[in-house]
Write a protein that holds these residues in place. Structure first.
Motif, PDB file in Angstrom:
ATOM      1  N   LEU A  15       1.081  12.045  -6.076  1.00 30.45           N
ATOM      2  CA  LEU A  15       1.592  13.055  -7.001  1.00 30.45           C
ATOM      3  C   LEU A  15       1.039  12.795  -8.398  1.00 30.45           C
ATOM      4  N   TRP A  16       0.899  13.853  -9.154  1.00 28.75           N
ATOM      5  CA  TRP A  16       0.554  13.719 -10.568  1.00 28.75           C
ATOM      6  C   TRP A  16       1.201  14.863 -11.320  1.00 28.75           C
ATOM      7  N   ASN A  17       1.654  14.571 -12.514  1.00 32.66           N
ATOM      8  CA  ASN A  17       2.211  15.576 -13.405  1.00 32.66           C
ATOM      9  C   ASN A  17       1.838  15.149 -14.813  1.00 32.66           C
ATOM     10  N   ARG A  18       1.653  16.109 -15.702  1.00 35.29           N
ATOM     11  CA  ARG A  18       1.353  15.758 -17.092  1.00 35.29           C
ATOM     12  C   ARG A  18       2.469  14.900 -17.694  1.00 35.29           C
ATOM     13  N   THR A  19       3.681  15.103 -17.195  1.00 37.19           N
ATOM     14  CA  THR A  19       4.826  14.289 -17.604  1.00 37.19           C
ATOM     15  C   THR A  19       5.116  13.308 -16.476  1.00 37.19           C
ATOM     16  N   ARG A  20       4.776  12.044 -16.678  1.00 40.59           N
ATOM     17  CA  ARG A  20       4.904  11.041 -15.625  1.00 40.59           C
ATOM     18  C   ARG A  20       6.335  10.955 -15.075  1.00 40.59           C
ATOM     19  N   GLU A  21       7.321  11.096 -15.943  1.00 35.96           N
ATOM     20  CA  GLU A  21       8.714  11.007 -15.504  1.00 35.96           C
ATOM     21  C   GLU A  21       9.039  12.082 -14.461  1.00 35.96           C
ATOM     22  N   ARG A  22       8.473  13.253 -14.604  1.00 38.08           N
ATOM     23  CA  ARG A  22       8.706  14.322 -13.613  1.00 38.08           C
ATOM     24  C   ARG A  22       8.082  13.964 -12.274  1.00 38.08           C
ATOM     25  N   ALA A  23       6.899  13.391 -12.311  1.00 35.21           N
ATOM     26  CA  ALA A  23       6.249  12.961 -11.067  1.00 35.21           C
ATOM     27  C   ALA A  23       7.058  11.856 -10.405  1.00 35.21           C
ATOM     28  N   GLU A  24       7.579  10.938 -11.194  1.00 37.74           N
ATOM     29  CA  GLU A  24       8.383   9.850 -10.637  1.00 37.74           C
ATOM     30  C   GLU A  24       9.679  10.375 -10.034  1.00 37.74           C
ATOM     31  N   GLU A  29      12.732  11.838  -5.002  1.00 36.52           N
ATOM     32  CA  GLU A  29      13.367  12.854  -4.157  1.00 36.52           C
ATOM     33  C   GLU A  29      12.654  12.963  -2.809  1.00 36.52           C
ATOM     34  N   LEU A  30      11.329  13.008  -2.837  1.00 37.83           N
ATOM     35  CA  LEU A  30      10.562  13.141  -1.598  1.00 37.83           C
ATOM     36  C   LEU A  30      10.654  11.891  -0.731  1.00 37.83           C
ATOM     37  N   SER A  31      10.739  10.731  -1.368  1.00 34.40           N
ATOM     38  CA  SER A  31      10.858   9.477  -0.609  1.00 34.40           C
ATOM     39  C   SER A  31      12.137   9.449   0.216  1.00 34.40           C
ATOM     40  N   GLU A  32      13.190  10.041  -0.308  1.00 32.79           N
ATOM     41  CA  GLU A  32      14.438  10.127   0.450  1.00 32.79           C
ATOM     42  C   GLU A  32      14.303  11.091   1.625  1.00 32.79           C
ATOM     43  N   LEU A  33      13.600  12.200   1.419  1.00 33.34           N
ATOM     44  CA  LEU A  33      13.421  13.193   2.484  1.00 33.34           C
ATOM     45  C   LEU A  33      12.442  12.735   3.557  1.00 33.34           C
ATOM     46  N   PHE A  34      11.420  11.972   3.147  1.00 35.57           N
ATOM     47  CA  PHE A  34      10.352  11.562   4.056  1.00 35.57           C
ATOM     48  C   PHE A  34      10.139  10.047   3.971  1.00 35.57           C
ATOM     49  N   PRO A  35      11.063   9.272   4.516  1.00 32.08           N
ATOM     50  CA  PRO A  35      10.992   7.808   4.368  1.00 32.08           C
ATOM     51  C   PRO A  35       9.790   7.167   5.056  1.00 32.08           C
ATOM     52  N   ASP A  36       9.165   7.854   5.998  1.00 29.71           N
ATOM     53  CA  ASP A  36       8.017   7.296   6.705  1.00 29.71           C
ATOM     54  C   ASP A  36       6.686   7.598   6.017  1.00 29.71           C
ATOM     55  N   VAL A  37       6.738   8.318   4.901  1.00 30.27           N
ATOM     56  CA  VAL A  37       5.525   8.693   4.176  1.00 30.27           C
ATOM     57  C   VAL A  37       5.465   7.889   2.877  1.00 30.27           C
ATOM     58  N   GLU A  38       4.318   7.262   2.622  1.00 35.73           N
ATOM     59  CA  GLU A  38       4.121   6.552   1.357  1.00 35.73           C
ATOM     60  C   GLU A  38       3.859   7.589   0.272  1.00 35.73           C
ATOM     61  N   ILE A  39       4.684   7.601  -0.751  1.00 34.67           N
ATOM     62  CA  ILE A  39       4.544   8.574  -1.832  1.00 34.67           C
ATOM     63  C   ILE A  39       4.351   7.796  -3.126  1.00 34.67           C
ATOM     64  N   VAL A  40       3.210   8.039  -3.787  1.00 32.28           N
ATOM     65  CA  VAL A  40       2.864   7.306  -4.998  1.00 32.28           C
ATOM     66  C   VAL A  40       2.554   8.278  -6.130  1.00 32.28           C
ATOM     67  N   VAL A  41       2.730   7.800  -7.348  1.00 30.61           N
ATOM     68  CA  VAL A  41       2.406   8.591  -8.532  1.00 30.61           C
ATOM     69  C   VAL A  41       1.053   8.126  -9.047  1.00 30.61           C
ATOM     70  N   ALA A  42       0.125   9.060  -9.166  1.00 23.68           N
ATOM     71  CA  ALA A  42      -1.210   8.753  -9.685  1.00 23.68           C
ATOM     72  C   ALA A  42      -1.180   8.748 -11.213  1.00 23.68           C
ATOM     73  N   SER A  43      -2.073   7.973 -11.805  1.00 25.09           N
ATOM     74  CA  SER A  43      -2.097   7.869 -13.260  1.00 25.09           C
ATOM     75  C   SER A  43      -2.823   9.050 -13.924  1.00 25.09           C
ATOM     76  N   THR A  44      -3.759   9.662 -13.195  1.00 25.62           N
ATOM     77  CA  THR A  44      -4.480  10.828 -13.730  1.00 25.62           C
ATOM     78  C   THR A  44      -4.633  11.873 -12.629  1.00 25.62           C
ATOM     79  N   SER A  45      -4.962  13.086 -13.018  1.00 21.45           N
ATOM     80  CA  SER A  45      -5.179  14.135 -12.017  1.00 21.45           C
ATOM     81  C   SER A  45      -6.387  13.809 -11.142  1.00 21.45           C
TER      82      SER A  45
END
Length: 84
Positions: A15-24, A29-45
């Protein structure tokens, strides 16, 4: 059913968002819905899309979030949505 389908199709989501807090927040939220999927926040687009197989964007920006030269793979599915 959605969790089963998602975890079988995607093992990792970046995931990436101009506002890092929104991406986090979305990651949490997605980690709770999809516990078997690794979900990470990227530093840039570019970091978010560089090795992607599927790219989904939703933006109201008139400027590109990334360029085709930023992609490492040739056969990438891109779904873009312009949001008002």
């Amino acid at each position: 059913m959605l969790n089963y389908f998602t975890s079988k199709c995607f093992s990792r989501v970046k995931l990436w968002n101009r506002t890092r807090e929104r991406a986090e927040r979305l990651r949490d939220e997605l980690s709770e819905l999809f516990p078997d999927v690794e979900i990470v926040v990227a530093s840039t687009s570019v970091d978010c899309v560089d090795d992607a197989d599927v790219i989904v964007t939703a933006t109201n920006s008139s400027e590109a979030l990334f360029e085709l030269k930023d992609l490492q793979k040739q056969n990438v599915h891109i779904n873009g949505e312009l949001v008002d």
